[in-house]
Design a protein around this motif. Sequence first.
Motif: not given
Length: 317
Positions: A184-190, A218-221, A304-305
């Motif tokens: 959900q976050a990645l789809e919203k560009g978060i 796409k995930i920073k560690i 996410l909301s």
Amino acid sequence: MASTTFCLFSSPTALLSNTKTSIACFKPHERALSSSILATRTSIYSNKTSRARPMNLRNGSRGFTCSASSSALPSALLFDCDGVLVDTEKDGHRVSFNDTFSERELGVTWDVDLYGELLKIGGGKERMTAYFNKTGWPAKAPKSEEERKEFIASLHKRKTELFMALIEKKLLPLRPGVAKLIDQALEKGIKVAVCSTSNEKAVSAIVSCLLGPERAEKIKIFAGDVVPRKKPDPAIYVLAASTLGVDPSSCVVVEDSAIGLAAAKAAGMKCIITKSGYTADEDFLNADAVFDFIGDPPEERFDLSFCGSLLEKQYAS
């Protein structure tokens, strides 16, 4: 103007019998509060109307999704790793520590209860050092402080190798709802990151093997010794916000422990607790919300909301 969503106990009976019951989320105009609930809330929550938070759902109960009709979204969603992405501690890290001790013939075994106490210390190397300082160093350990640091580092390296083997075999599953919330976050560009006191290789293995390479890229560690002071110090969350270029106050953290909660709040971030096996009885008084897990439909606890709504809305328990 966005409507405010309140999180309330699922029934007057539940509220009167136990203040830590499941919650239901709904808008004020959709259901009127009964006078009995109002009276109870007045007596319990007088002088506490500025901000309360949803209480935890009991393990095994059917909960209600917490979602808000809010346009606000976090700038970044930051996850702890162990206990949040995967419930790794008892059957992952603990087992790997013990296998390492056995290989080195140190005569040390950490049982389930002891390891639960040791988890109050952030970081595996720090955990072993504190334990040996308290109980006595093994006969095979060196005597000087510098050599002991190298000894601990070698133990931790081997422990990490054994732990990664468990992860690569996919013997430890993702917790419910983790992949959903990240998607959900990645789809919203978060921006999404994992912030952990565990070794960076171990965290990377969890993210890559269990979340898959497409998500992983796409995930920073932020993990291990990337900061000099580990949780409950806020350094890792401060570093994450700075590196990602976001304001800490716009970040939402998902943690499972009291030390992780302390780190997130000290960094000025919102924090949702999803309790894990070892942390169920810890004090989460300062959390913005507490749940048993994130959850997938039909057992979804929040989405996410809901994370976004924490940035601008008030909730009543």
